[in-house]
Write a protein that holds these residues in place. Structure first.
Motif, PDB file in Angstrom:
ATOM      1  N   LEU A 305       0.818  -1.220   0.000  1.00 13.83           N
ATOM      2  CA  LEU A 305       0.000   0.000   0.000  1.00 13.83           C
ATOM      3  C   LEU A 305       0.848   1.264   0.000  1.00 13.83           C
ATOM      4  O   LEU A 305       0.461   2.279  -0.574  1.00 13.83           O
ATOM      5  N   CYS A 306       1.995   1.211   0.671  1.00 12.74           N
ATOM      6  CA  CYS A 306       2.808   2.421   0.737  1.00 12.74           C
ATOM      7  C   CYS A 306       3.274   2.833  -0.648  1.00 12.74           C
ATOM      8  O   CYS A 306       3.208   4.004  -1.009  1.00 12.74           O
ATOM      9  N   ASP A 307       3.730   1.864  -1.444  1.00 12.00           N
ATOM     10  CA  ASP A 307       4.287   2.244  -2.737  1.00 12.00           C
ATOM     11  C   ASP A 307       3.258   2.278  -3.862  1.00 12.00           C
ATOM     12  O   ASP A 307       3.285   3.158  -4.702  1.00 12.00           O
ATOM     13  N   LEU A 308       2.323   1.340  -3.860  1.00  9.21           N
ATOM     14  CA  LEU A 308       1.411   1.246  -5.010  1.00  9.21           C
ATOM     15  C   LEU A 308       0.150   2.082  -4.837  1.00  9.21           C
ATOM     16  O   LEU A 308      -0.632   2.244  -5.760  1.00  9.21           O
ATOM     17  N   TRP A 309      -0.061   2.611  -3.646  1.00 10.08           N
ATOM     18  CA  TRP A 309      -1.247   3.445  -3.419  1.00 10.08           C
ATOM     19  C   TRP A 309      -0.899   4.806  -2.822  1.00 10.08           C
ATOM     20  O   TRP A 309      -1.261   5.837  -3.350  1.00 10.08           O
ATOM     21  N   ALA A 310      -0.172   4.798  -1.713  1.00  4.18           N
ATOM     22  CA  ALA A 310      -0.060   6.031  -0.927  1.00  4.18           C
ATOM     23  C   ALA A 310       0.920   7.055  -1.500  1.00  4.18           C
ATOM     24  O   ALA A 310       0.621   8.250  -1.530  1.00  4.18           O
ATOM     25  N   CYS A 311       2.067   6.600  -1.934  1.00  2.96           N
ATOM     26  CA  CYS A 311       3.135   7.557  -2.244  1.00  2.96           C
ATOM     27  C   CYS A 311       2.833   8.373  -3.500  1.00  2.96           C
ATOM     28  O   CYS A 311       2.668   7.819  -4.585  1.00  2.96           O
ATOM     29  N   PRO A 312       2.803   9.716  -3.374  1.00  2.00           N
ATOM     30  CA  PRO A 312       2.526  10.551  -4.551  1.00  2.00           C
ATOM     31  C   PRO A 312       3.693  10.565  -5.538  1.00  2.00           C
ATOM     32  O   PRO A 312       3.529  10.959  -6.676  1.00  2.00           O
ATOM     33  N   MET A 313       4.876  10.111  -5.064  1.00  2.00           N
ATOM     34  CA  MET A 313       6.052  10.136  -5.937  1.00  2.00           C
ATOM     35  C   MET A 313       6.409   8.728  -6.452  1.00  2.00           C
ATOM     36  O   MET A 313       7.470   8.533  -7.031  1.00  2.00           O
ATOM     37  N   PHE A 314       5.538   7.777  -6.219  1.00  2.00           N
ATOM     38  CA  PHE A 314       5.753   6.399  -6.699  1.00  2.00           C
ATOM     39  C   PHE A 314       7.040   5.783  -6.143  1.00  2.00           C
ATOM     40  O   PHE A 314       7.743   5.062  -6.845  1.00  2.00           O
ATOM     41  N   LEU A 315       7.343   6.078  -4.906  1.00  2.00           N
ATOM     42  CA  LEU A 315       8.525   5.499  -4.270  1.00  2.00           C
ATOM     43  C   LEU A 315       8.123   4.240  -3.492  1.00  2.00           C
ATOM     44  O   LEU A 315       6.950   4.026  -3.220  1.00  2.00           O
ATOM     45  N   SER A 316       9.130   3.454  -3.124  1.00  2.00           N
ATOM     46  CA  SER A 316       8.790   2.178  -2.506  1.00  2.00           C
ATOM     47  C   SER A 316       9.516   1.903  -1.196  1.00  2.00           C
ATOM     48  O   SER A 316      10.567   1.253  -1.179  1.00  2.00           O
ATOM     49  N   PRO A 317       8.941   2.359  -0.089  1.00  2.00           N
ATOM     50  CA  PRO A 317       9.503   1.948   1.203  1.00  2.00           C
ATOM     51  C   PRO A 317       9.509   0.424   1.344  1.00  2.00           C
ATOM     52  O   PRO A 317      10.402  -0.141   1.962  1.00  2.00           O
ATOM     53  N   ARG A 318       8.533  -0.243   0.728  1.00  2.00           N
ATOM     54  CA  ARG A 318       8.456  -1.708   0.836  1.00  2.00           C
ATOM     55  C   ARG A 318       9.736  -2.360   0.327  1.00  2.00           C
ATOM     56  O   ARG A 318      10.264  -3.285   0.955  1.00  2.00           O
ATOM     57  N   VAL A 319      10.226  -1.891  -0.823  1.00  2.00           N
ATOM     58  CA  VAL A 319      11.438  -2.488  -1.398  1.00  2.00           C
ATOM     59  C   VAL A 319      12.638  -2.237  -0.481  1.00  2.00           C
ATOM     60  O   VAL A 319      13.501  -3.094  -0.309  1.00  2.00           O
ATOM     61  N   ILE A 320      12.670  -1.059   0.129  1.00  2.00           N
ATOM     62  CA  ILE A 320      13.766  -0.746   1.057  1.00  2.00           C
ATOM     63  C   ILE A 320      13.681  -1.669   2.287  1.00  2.00           C
ATOM     64  O   ILE A 320      14.678  -2.250   2.727  1.00  2.00           O
ATOM     65  N   TYR A 321      12.479  -1.830   2.821  1.00  2.00           N
ATOM     66  CA  TYR A 321      12.308  -2.745   3.968  1.00  2.00           C
ATOM     67  C   TYR A 321      12.726  -4.166   3.597  1.00  2.00           C
ATOM     68  O   TYR A 321      13.349  -4.877   4.384  1.00  2.00           O
ATOM     69  N   ARG A 322      12.355  -4.574   2.388  1.00  2.00           N
ATOM     70  CA  ARG A 322      12.687  -5.943   1.956  1.00  2.00           C
ATOM     71  C   ARG A 322      14.201  -6.133   1.956  1.00  2.00           C
ATOM     72  O   ARG A 322      14.714  -7.162   2.386  1.00  2.00           O
ATOM     73  N   GLU A 323      14.901  -5.108   1.476  1.00  2.00           N
ATOM     74  CA  GLU A 323      16.361  -5.197   1.429  1.00  2.00           C
ATOM     75  C   GLU A 323      16.948  -5.219   2.849  1.00  2.00           C
ATOM     76  O   GLU A 323      17.859  -5.991   3.141  1.00  2.00           O
ATOM     77  N   PHE A 324      16.398  -4.387   3.733  1.00  2.00           N
ATOM     78  CA  PHE A 324      16.878  -4.408   5.118  1.00  2.00           C
ATOM     79  C   PHE A 324      16.625  -5.778   5.750  1.00  2.00           C
ATOM     80  O   PHE A 324      17.465  -6.299   6.479  1.00  2.00           O
ATOM     81  N   LYS A 325      15.476  -6.365   5.463  1.00  2.00           N
ATOM     82  CA  LYS A 325      15.192  -7.704   6.021  1.00  2.00           C
ATOM     83  C   LYS A 325      16.206  -8.725   5.507  1.00  2.00           C
ATOM     84  O   LYS A 325      16.689  -9.561   6.250  1.00  2.00           O
ATOM     85  N   ARG A 326      16.489  -8.626   4.199  1.00  2.00           N
ATOM     86  CA  ARG A 326      17.444  -9.579   3.618  1.00  2.00           C
ATOM     87  C   ARG A 326      18.801  -9.457   4.313  1.00  2.00           C
ATOM     88  O   ARG A 326      19.406 -10.445   4.718  1.00  2.00           O
ATOM     89  N   ARG A 327      19.235  -8.211   4.514  1.00  2.00           N
ATOM     90  CA  ARG A 327      20.547  -8.014   5.134  1.00  2.00           C
ATOM     91  C   ARG A 327      20.557  -8.451   6.597  1.00  2.00           C
ATOM     92  O   ARG A 327      21.531  -9.006   7.093  1.00  2.00           O
ATOM     93  N   MET A 328      19.433  -8.189   7.296  1.00  2.00           N
ATOM     94  CA  MET A 328      19.389  -8.599   8.716  1.00  2.00           C
ATOM     95  C   MET A 328      19.356 -10.122   8.824  1.00  2.00           C
ATOM     96  O   MET A 328      19.962 -10.707   9.714  1.00  2.00           O
ATOM     97  N   ARG A 329      18.640 -10.759   7.879  1.00  2.00           N
ATOM     98  CA  ARG A 329      18.594 -12.230   7.886  1.00  2.00           C
ATOM     99  C   ARG A 329      20.004 -12.777   7.725  1.00  2.00           C
ATOM    100  O   ARG A 329      20.427 -13.675   8.445  1.00  2.00           O
ATOM    101  N   GLU A 330      20.724 -12.205   6.773  1.00  2.00           N
ATOM    102  CA  GLU A 330      22.105 -12.654   6.520  1.00  2.00           C
ATOM    103  C   GLU A 330      22.988 -12.440   7.744  1.00  2.00           C
ATOM    104  O   GLU A 330      23.858 -13.246   8.038  1.00  2.00           O
ATOM    105  N   ALA A 331      22.736 -11.345   8.442  1.00  2.00           N
ATOM    106  CA  ALA A 331      23.573 -11.010   9.608  1.00  2.00           C
ATOM    107  C   ALA A 331      23.072 -11.697  10.888  1.00  2.00           C
ATOM    108  O   ALA A 331      23.660 -11.518  11.957  1.00  2.00           O
ATOM    109  N   GLY A 332      21.990 -12.458  10.770  1.00  2.00           N
ATOM    110  CA  GLY A 332      21.465 -13.165  11.949  1.00  2.00           C
ATOM    111  C   GLY A 332      20.770 -12.244  12.938  1.00  2.00           C
ATOM    112  O   GLY A 332      20.638 -12.573  14.119  1.00  2.00           O
ATOM    113  N   ILE A 333      20.306 -11.084  12.455  1.00  2.00           N
ATOM    114  CA  ILE A 333      19.613 -10.141  13.357  1.00  2.00           C
ATOM    115  C   ILE A 333      18.128 -10.469  13.363  1.00  2.00           C
ATOM    116  O   ILE A 333      17.478 -10.445  12.313  1.00  2.00           O
ATOM    117  N   LYS A 334      17.611 -10.774  14.547  1.00  2.00           N
ATOM    118  CA  LYS A 334      16.208 -11.171  14.641  1.00  2.00           C
ATOM    119  C   LYS A 334      15.320  -9.970  14.994  1.00  2.00           C
ATOM    120  O   LYS A 334      15.803  -8.912  15.381  1.00  2.00           O
TER     121      LYS A 334
END
Ligand code: SF4
Ligand code: SF4
Length: 446
Positions: A305-334
């Motif tokens: 919803l943040c990127d495909l509906w809410a953002c007037p500039m068509f930006l994607s916090p979701r993609v940024i969160y996904r990347e942070f999750k990937r990096r935290m998973r790799e680093a073993g951060i729960k």
């Protein structure tokens, strides 16, 4: 006498509407509310609607069985609720006709996205907010998707999961809803539907939480709900294909820090400490670099919803969160976020996004058709059945290469003592390939 949970385990039932959590575990839990999720809120999908219109009696009777079984085991009262969108009037009527007889209730939901999100649905049905990083079980609830309920009903009759109801739509002459054998390659499906365009991609499981692929060797699994043909140059496809580096570059120059992304985030509205505008400040200005802002990525359900509906500039916090999750998973951060004492935003009741407007925003209205159901068995010459379609340990093959198998025969077993799911042959034929990840079967097309 086997329980419904035992029968679901034997039949290989997993969550049909989400990540594929093994259903027998949910059925064996101690809860006081069982909710059937009939929201089908992902745009373009209509397989669940077909099931609700044609199998309402089975769904309600199975819900009653599950409620009785949990109640008998726990010695407490258990409620059964069916959540269905008000706009599915035929399904609502069918459920209401059956619900009274079986002592369960029907909750009519607004036609908004994300009405099918488990946290959203649990709150609507019970007024309980699932804790940060939690699941409905934490507040005494299990949520079972409509397709899963039908599979449980079949399991009670001794029928394992061998096929999957799939909405086949987009730019094709003959959109339809059909049961497809598990393990059927997209290449055995899409060309038969009269694709109208040459340069296309396949959208798997809907535009909000799905993904695009061009790989015709990918196969239908127990969690594949929809395949949609879209032009490769469609704005939504191009948006989904945008690489992370582009998201960051555009985000740095275009984010207004208006916080609309936060104001529409369904998890924020439920009281979770998830504020997507802050993660944009992290990447844009190196601001809010506190660990809470970063680790809150674990609370994002990637609803879009943040990127495909809410953002007037068509930006994607979701993609940024996904990347942070990937990096935290790799680093073993729960995930450190576990707050359970949540206060809902007072605007929450007004922030559901109308499904038809969402479809227009995505530029997909022309594909929004209620595809007819095709009852014909899907002819398929071979299947490749992944042994890890569920959450948990990969199933172990219990057949040998060259062995003849019949449809419904067990081919993959849950490893001893592990969370997992069983797999069954989806066609009759000969086992042509076995690996640690899949089993191939070749059969006769009838
Ligand atoms: S809605 Fe878009 S522009 Fe506004 S804060 Fe969020 S990402 Fe930035
Ligand atoms: S995708 Fe965006 S709107 Fe959805 S939960 Fe994540 S941050 Fe919130």
């Amino acid at each position: 006498m086997p329980t419904v949970a035992d029968l679901a385990r034997q039949a290989g039932v997993i969550g049909a509407g989400g990540a594929g959590f093994p259903t027998h575990i949910k059925l064996a839990s101690a809860v006081n509310t069982v909710i059937v999720n009939g929201a089908e809120c992902e745009p373009l999908m209509c397989g669940d609607l077909h099931l609700m219109e044609t199998r309402a009696g089975d769904i309600v009777a199975t819900l009653r069985k599950i409620v009785d079984e949990i109640s008998g085991r726990t010695g407490s009262e258990v409620k059964g609720v069916i959540g269905v969108k008000q706009k599915y009037d035929h399904a609502v009527k069918s459920f209401r006709d059956q619900a009274g007889k079986h002592g369960v209730s029907v909750l009519e939901l607004d036609n908004v996205y994300p009405a099918g999100d488990e946290h959203y649905l649990v709150f609507e049905a019970t007024g309980r907010a699932v804790p940060e990083g939690g699941i409905p079980l934490d507040v005494g609830v299990v949520v079972i998707n409509v397709g899963t309920m039908v599979n449980i009903a079949e399991a009670v009759n001794g029928k394992p999961v061998t096929e999957r109801i799939v909405t086949l739509g987009g730019a094709m002459d003959n959109p339809k809803v059909a049961f497809i054998p598990v393990g059927t390659a997209f290449g055995e499906i899409i060309p038969r539907l009269g694709v109208k365009i040459d340069d296309y991609v396949i959208l798997v499981n809907g535009p909000m939480m799905g993904r695009v692929t061009e790989d015709m060797n990918e196969v239908v699994t127990k969690t594949t709900g929809g395949l949609f043909v879209l032009p490769k140059d469609h704005s939504h496809v191009m948006r989904m294909a945008r690489p992370l580096s582009t998201e960051i570059r555009i985000g740095k120059s275009a984010c207004e820090v208006c916080r609309y992304c936060t104001d529409f985030c369904p998890r924020y509205l439920l009281g979770h400490r998830l504020e997507p505008h802050k993660i944009m400040r992290v990447i844009n200005y190196d601001r809010d670099l506190d660990s809470d802002t970063i680790t809150s990525a674990w609370l994002c359900c990637e609803c879009g919803l943040c990127d495909l509906w809410a953002c007037p500039m068509f930006l994607s916090p979701r993609v940024i969160y996904r990347e942070f999750k990937r990096r935290m998973r790799e680093a073993g951060i729960k995930n450190p976020h576990r707050r359970a004492d949540l206060t809902q935003d007072s605007y929450r009741p007004f922030r559901g996004v109308p499904a038809d407007k969402l479809m227009r925003r995505l530029g997909l209205s022309e594909y929004d058709v209620k595809a007819p159901f095709d009852p014909a068995p899907w002819p398929v010459s071979s299947v490749r059945i992944p042994l890890n379609q569920h959450i948990g340990a990969t199933a172990l093959p219990v057949v040998k290469q060259g062995e003849k198998v019949t449809k419904g025969q067990l081919i993959g077993e849950i490893p001893e003592g592990k969370l997992g799911a069983r797999y069954h042959a989806s066609i009759s034929g000969v086992v042509t390939a076995i690996s640690t990840s899949h089993i191939g079967i070749s059969g006769q097309v009838k």
